[in-house]
Motif scaffolding. Structure first.
Motif, mmCIF file in Angstrom:
data_model
loop_
_atom_site.group_PDB
_atom_site.id
_atom_site.type_symbol
_atom_site.label_atom_id
_atom_site.label_comp_id
_atom_site.label_asym_id
_atom_site.label_seq_id
_atom_site.Cartn_x
_atom_site.Cartn_y
_atom_site.Cartn_z
ATOM 1 N N TRP A 228 0.873 -1.139 -0.063
ATOM 2 C CA TRP A 228 -0.134 0.098 -0.164
ATOM 3 C C TRP A 228 0.930 1.131 -0.013
ATOM 4 C CZ3 TRP A 228 -4.466 -1.757 -1.708
ATOM 5 C CH2 TRP A 228 -4.781 -2.796 -0.999
ATOM 6 N N SER A 229 0.445 2.155 -0.739
ATOM 7 C CA SER A 229 1.123 3.572 -0.895
ATOM 8 C C SER A 229 0.669 4.425 0.335
ATOM 9 C CB SER A 229 1.018 4.355 -1.979
ATOM 10 O OG SER A 229 1.117 5.511 -1.996
ATOM 11 N N ASP A 230 1.476 4.828 1.489
ATOM 12 C CA ASP A 230 1.041 5.917 2.350
ATOM 13 C C ASP A 230 0.388 6.938 1.862
ATOM 14 O OD1 ASP A 230 1.859 3.852 4.176
ATOM 15 O OD2 ASP A 230 3.876 4.790 4.541
ATOM 16 N N VAL A 231 1.209 7.630 0.887
ATOM 17 C CA VAL A 231 0.725 8.825 0.228
ATOM 18 C C VAL A 231 -0.837 8.685 -0.212
ATOM 19 C CG1 VAL A 231 1.360 10.578 -1.579
ATOM 20 C CG2 VAL A 231 3.124 9.323 -0.330
ATOM 21 N N ALA A 232 -0.949 7.717 -1.112
ATOM 22 C CA ALA A 232 -2.291 7.189 -1.692
ATOM 23 C C ALA A 232 -3.313 7.150 -0.669
ATOM 24 C CB ALA A 232 -2.137 6.197 -2.806
ATOM 25 N N LEU A 233 -2.932 6.408 0.307
ATOM 26 C CA LEU A 233 -3.960 6.301 1.323
ATOM 27 C C LEU A 233 -4.287 7.437 2.228
ATOM 28 C CD1 LEU A 233 -2.662 3.051 3.263
ATOM 29 C CD2 LEU A 233 -4.085 2.972 1.458
#
Ligand code: XUL
Length: 544
Positions: A228-233
């Motif tokens: 999972w991408s922290d930025v996208a989440l």
């Protein structure tokens, strides 16, 4: 000799395929069956698998309907197939991509103690924190797409991270809309599954992971990291990371089949449930695209064009996607919303059956004398068309045969134009999906792409791909490193005598028509001049 079961929970139906893999020997499909949601589960009231609603941009379906279809199909396999289920080694599946299912705090408990005397759907209903599931046909999240892209640093950056710019149907923008419009229900949600991981969860009776192939269709996964991408989440919704299951390889074993299925239908205990994936990643396997150089076109509810991609390359034009391949590599894909439903619409308006549709293609000339249809009956994904409405150039709506040719030519020309970024020197196309049965459509495909087109023995490549992935995962679990060519051997070879070769004079004609069709797309979108003079010249040259 082991057998493997693959499911395909698609937009309009649930299908199952069972394959037999003899050690070093023959390979066969032993069983194939479909349940159509509209006709076989009418209580849910879907039309083409979609729930009725007021807003034309919204498309939801019912997770309980998918669960009930799974329950019924497992019953059919156990009681009507005549198969010796003690040979069943593993089950996997394919799900329509991007759609999401929302579970509350009670779901886990319900799943772990399913009563085999009662139907599945009724038992999981109280566990849903959202009664319906937005699916890939939903295009109501333009605002959320803009917000997410902006928060991440632009569409290009989001595409660099996740493989696609923000798309309305992708799960991230859909989750953001849910969070914004129903914050309480979002707060009560403990788990957000894809269609694929939800159904794997039901089979295993425990929370399944999301495989990286399907996970890439969410605008939430970092493709390079496979996590999972922290930025996208953060850009999508608060607290999202704790609501998503972990990501996993496509060959992960979720667990043994839940006791519910063993006790209810007599399936053997210990059958492996393998992570499910998206329909397109599964199709990639089901047509044997485990190497570079070939493309497949799937003509289903959505039309998709896809290929195997060994190294990551993102579409600079922002129209295409990179998903994970179940082999652990990548795949490129473009998706068209106006697929089979657009063909059906034109067919029905003409009053034809499919034979009549084919006959119309046979008696109209390639290039249609410059008569063009842009078949945007629904908002289109490729190219991006937010305002639906078909557009015609020189085409009389009442000319039934010309409209048939126009819809097929438009679909093929558009696929050819919008797949350039994949940079595949395509000489062979594998055609799959329901409409791939129609050889007249495939002739247009062959001529427009200047490629040989082959039909496959098993029409439902997503379902076959799921069964083959079950086989692959079982091999991995037994410590065998069987190459993918060996996994797919015997199932994915083109059907004998199915080759369709391009007709050289038509190839030359479509080469002329392609940029003119592109000019029509631009004009219709308000970004280019009227193509009428070019169409008139085309008719002058090719109209006789
Ligand atoms: C792919 C897509 C559709 C769905 C339904 O991006 O939206 O192909 O997977 O088949």
């Amino acid at each position: 000799m082991p057998i493997y079961l693959g499911f395909d929970s698609s937009t309009q139906s649930l299908s199952a395929i069972v394959i037999e893999v003899a050690e070093g020997g023959e390979r066969r499909v032993l069983f194939e069956r479909s349940l159509r949601f509209d006709e076989d589960l009418p209580a849910y009231g879907t039309r083409n698998g979609v729930l009725a609603g007021g807003d034309p941009l919204v498309a939801h379906s019912s997770p309980l309907m998918w669960a009930e279809a799974l329950d019924r199909m497992m019953g059919i396999i156990a009681t009507e197939s005549g198969l010796d289920l003690t040979r069943l080694a593993a089950i996997s599946g394919s799900g329509q991509q991007h759609g999401s299912v929302y579970l509350g705090a009670d779901a886990q408990k319900a799943l772990s103690r399913l009563d085999p005397r009662r139907e599945l759907a009724g038992q999981i209903a109280p566990g849903l924190s959202r009664p319906t599931a937005p699916i890939w046909m939903d295009s109501s999240t333009s605002r959320q797409c803009r917000e997410i892209a902006e928060a991440v640093g632009g569409d290009e950056e989001l595409a660099r991270i996740s493989g696609s710019r923000a798309f309305e149907r992708f799960t991230g923008p859909q989750i953001r809309k849910f969070f914004q419009e129903e914050p309480d229900a979002y707060g009560r949600t403990r788990r957000i599954h894809l269609v694929s991981s939800f159904l794997a969860t039901l089979l295993a009776g425990r929370d399944a992971p999301i495989d990286r192939g399907d996970g890439a269709g969410m605008n939430l996964m970092d493709l390079r990291a496979g996590d999972w991408s922290d930025v996208a989440l953060e850009a999508t919704a608060p607290g999202l990371s704790s609501k998503l299951p972990p990501l996993a390889d496509a060959w992960s074993i979720v667990g043994p089949l839940a006791p519910y299925w063993v006790e209810r239908y007599g399936f053997p205990a210990g059958v492996k449930v393998v992570a499910w994936s998206g329909d397109n990643p599964c199709s990639l396997i089901g047509v044997g695209l485990v190497r570079r150089g070939r493309l497949a076109i799937s003509l289903g509810t959505s039309d998709t064009l896809f290929g195997f991609m060994p190294e990551l390359r993102v579409d600079p034009t922002g129209q295409g996607h990179v998903f994970g391949s179940p082999t652990g590599h990548f795949m490129s894909l473009i998706c068209f919303k106006n697929g089979s439903l657009a063909r059906e619409r034109v067919r029905d308006a003409a009053g034809y059956d499919w034979d009549g549709f084919s006959a119309a293609l046979r008696r109209t000339p390639a290039g249609n004398r410059g008569r063009i249809l842009l078949p945007w009956f629904e908002p289109e994904i490729t190219p991006h068309v937010a305002e639906p409405g078909e557009r015609r150039y020189r085409l009389d709506p009442s000319d039934a045969a010309a409209n048939v040719r126009a819809v097929v030519e438009a679909q093929m020309l558009s696929m050819s134009l919008h797949s350039k970024w994949m940079e595949v020197e395509v000489d062979t196309i594998y055609a799959t999906g329901g409409a791939a049965r129609n050889r007249e459509i495939l002739q247009v495909m062959s001529d427009v792409h200047d490629a040989e087109v082959f039909q496959l023995e098993v029409g439902n490549s997503a379902c076959l791909g799921a069964a083959l992935r079950a086989f692959h995962a079982d091999e991995v679990a037994r410590g065998r490193r069987t190459p993918w060519e060996e996994i797919t051997r015997g199932f994915v070879e083109p059907r004998a005598g199915s080759r369709i070769a391009p007709e050289p004079s038509n190839v030359a004609l479509y080469r002329e028509l392609k940029p003119i069709y592109e000019a029509c797309e631009r004009h219709a979108q308000g970004t280019g001049p009227d193509p009428e003079p070019r169409l008139a010249r085309f008719e002058g040259e090719y109209g006789s």
